[in-house]
Design a protein around this motif. Sequence first.
Motif, PDB file in Angstrom:
ATOM      1  N   ARG A 123       0.834  -1.194   0.000  1.00  0.00           N
ATOM      2  CA  ARG A 123       0.000   0.000   0.000  1.00  0.00           C
ATOM      3  C   ARG A 123       0.875   1.253   0.000  1.00  0.00           C
ATOM      4  O   ARG A 123       2.069   1.198   0.284  1.00  0.00           O
ATOM      5  CB  ARG A 123      -0.904   0.032   1.233  1.00  0.00           C
ATOM      6  N   THR A 124       0.268   2.386  -0.312  1.00  0.00           N
ATOM      7  CA  THR A 124       0.950   3.661  -0.176  1.00  0.00           C
ATOM      8  C   THR A 124       0.308   4.439   0.960  1.00  0.00           C
ATOM      9  O   THR A 124      -0.860   4.227   1.313  1.00  0.00           O
ATOM     10  CB  THR A 124       0.872   4.501  -1.460  1.00  0.00           C
ATOM     11  N   ALA A 125       1.070   5.360   1.537  1.00  0.00           N
ATOM     12  CA  ALA A 125       0.544   6.213   2.604  1.00  0.00           C
ATOM     13  C   ALA A 125       1.316   7.519   2.607  1.00  0.00           C
ATOM     14  O   ALA A 125       2.498   7.569   2.234  1.00  0.00           O
ATOM     15  CB  ALA A 125       0.659   5.524   3.959  1.00  0.00           C
ATOM     16  N   ALA A 126       0.630   8.581   3.035  1.00  0.00           N
ATOM     17  CA  ALA A 126       1.264   9.886   3.131  1.00  0.00           C
ATOM     18  C   ALA A 126       0.463  10.769   4.075  1.00  0.00           C
ATOM     19  O   ALA A 126      -0.773  10.676   4.128  1.00  0.00           O
ATOM     20  CB  ALA A 126       1.354  10.559   1.768  1.00  0.00           C
ATOM     21  N   PRO A 127       1.124  11.636   4.803  1.00  0.00           N
ATOM     22  CA  PRO A 127       0.390  12.677   5.524  1.00  0.00           C
ATOM     23  C   PRO A 127      -0.086  13.742   4.548  1.00  0.00           C
ATOM     24  O   PRO A 127       0.489  13.922   3.468  1.00  0.00           O
ATOM     25  CB  PRO A 127       1.435  13.233   6.502  1.00  0.00           C
ATOM     26  N   LEU A 143      -7.380  12.167  -3.241  1.00  0.00           N
ATOM     27  CA  LEU A 143      -7.610  10.748  -3.491  1.00  0.00           C
ATOM     28  C   LEU A 143      -7.029  10.280  -4.824  1.00  0.00           C
ATOM     29  O   LEU A 143      -7.133   9.096  -5.156  1.00  0.00           O
ATOM     30  CB  LEU A 143      -9.119  10.458  -3.480  1.00  0.00           C
ATOM     31  N   ASP A 144      -6.411  11.168  -5.565  1.00  0.00           N
ATOM     32  CA  ASP A 144      -5.929  10.840  -6.908  1.00  0.00           C
ATOM     33  C   ASP A 144      -4.547  10.182  -6.887  1.00  0.00           C
ATOM     34  O   ASP A 144      -4.406   8.956  -7.017  1.00  0.00           O
ATOM     35  CB  ASP A 144      -5.912  12.126  -7.737  1.00  0.00           C
ATOM     36  N   CYS A 145      -3.519  10.958  -6.680  1.00  0.00           N
ATOM     37  CA  CYS A 145      -2.143  10.487  -6.877  1.00  0.00           C
ATOM     38  C   CYS A 145      -1.708   9.347  -5.951  1.00  0.00           C
ATOM     39  O   CYS A 145      -0.916   8.499  -6.379  1.00  0.00           O
ATOM     40  CB  CYS A 145      -1.183  11.655  -6.770  1.00  0.00           C
ATOM     41  N   PRO A 146      -2.161   9.272  -4.689  1.00  0.00           N
ATOM     42  CA  PRO A 146      -1.721   8.151  -3.846  1.00  0.00           C
ATOM     43  C   PRO A 146      -2.064   6.779  -4.424  1.00  0.00           C
ATOM     44  O   PRO A 146      -1.363   5.805  -4.164  1.00  0.00           O
ATOM     45  CB  PRO A 146      -2.434   8.401  -2.521  1.00  0.00           C
ATOM     46  N   GLY A 147      -3.134   6.688  -5.203  1.00  0.00           N
ATOM     47  CA  GLY A 147      -3.420   5.429  -5.880  1.00  0.00           C
ATOM     48  C   GLY A 147      -2.476   5.183  -7.036  1.00  0.00           C
ATOM     49  O   GLY A 147      -1.989   4.069  -7.235  1.00  0.00           O
ATOM     50  N   GLY A 148      -2.186   6.249  -7.796  1.00  0.00           N
ATOM     51  CA  GLY A 148      -1.273   6.092  -8.919  1.00  0.00           C
ATOM     52  C   GLY A 148       0.107   5.633  -8.498  1.00  0.00           C
ATOM     53  O   GLY A 148       0.738   4.814  -9.172  1.00  0.00           O
ATOM     54  N   TRP A 149       0.569   6.130  -7.332  1.00  0.00           N
ATOM     55  CA  TRP A 149       1.915   5.761  -6.887  1.00  0.00           C
ATOM     56  C   TRP A 149       1.983   4.341  -6.335  1.00  0.00           C
ATOM     57  O   TRP A 149       3.071   3.865  -5.994  1.00  0.00           O
ATOM     58  CB  TRP A 149       2.434   6.768  -5.869  1.00  0.00           C
ATOM     59  N   ALA A 150       0.861   3.648  -6.298  1.00  0.00           N
ATOM     60  CA  ALA A 150       0.897   2.217  -5.992  1.00  0.00           C
ATOM     61  C   ALA A 150       1.331   1.399  -7.201  1.00  0.00           C
ATOM     62  O   ALA A 150       1.643   0.208  -7.072  1.00  0.00           O
ATOM     63  CB  ALA A 150      -0.479   1.735  -5.513  1.00  0.00           C
ATOM     64  N   VAL A 151       1.369   2.045  -8.384  1.00  0.00           N
ATOM     65  CA  VAL A 151       1.728   1.318  -9.606  1.00  0.00           C
ATOM     66  C   VAL A 151       2.814   2.030 -10.421  1.00  0.00           C
ATOM     67  O   VAL A 151       3.539   1.400 -11.182  1.00  0.00           O
ATOM     68  CB  VAL A 151       0.463   1.079 -10.466  1.00  0.00           C
TER      69      VAL A 151
END
Length: 223
Positions: A123-127, A143-151
């Motif tokens: 998973r990815t995570a960020a403050p 909600l956009d980029c944190p999903g993209g950085w999972a791939v």
Amino acid sequence: MIIESRFNGPPGSGNGGWSAGVFAEAYGGDRPVEVTLRRPPPLETPLTLADGDVLDPDGQLVAQVRPAGDPPPAVAPVDPATAAAASAAYPGLRDHPFPGCYVCGPDRPDGLRIFPGRLPDGRTAAPFRAPQRVVAATVWAALDCPGGWAVIAPGRPYVLGRVAAVVDALPRPGDACVVTGELVAGEGRKAVVHTSLYGPSGALLGRARATWIALPPPPASRP
């Protein structure tokens, strides 16, 4: 509708999450909607919404907004310290396909500065510190980029193609939030991801399901 230039993603086009949030708000209603980007959202351009189709001044299709059906599930939260530790290893600090992105670009001191790093489980995570002006599109953008950085991987840039989101509540300006993302499925150039945004108390503020599309590699240069 106008996507202001400061809300860019790739150079010359709107950030996918922010743009989708603007289109979803214009569509209205109290149920989840899904936004499909048919081409990069143009900046500083008057856009209109007609029967769920977002059109530019020439009548060209930019995006489509439709009811989303089942709401997206939530990605499990992490505590702020875990999110901060993951963010410290954000790969975009070293190699970013769009370093000027409003959401996750390290070259944007005036952006949201969400730097999602990988957790041991993938998973990815960020403050995320909520800006002084918070609107629904702010949550869609978070909600956009944190999903993209999972791939996203070095030399393998992706862009948002479709996103369905639910905004459960807006963070207050200055709130210290946490955003998480995960890869759900991938095939060929497409990847399906989920993301979630949590407030300071751990309350779920928003969740999204998105399809990201890998950009084709540049043509090989001739000797």
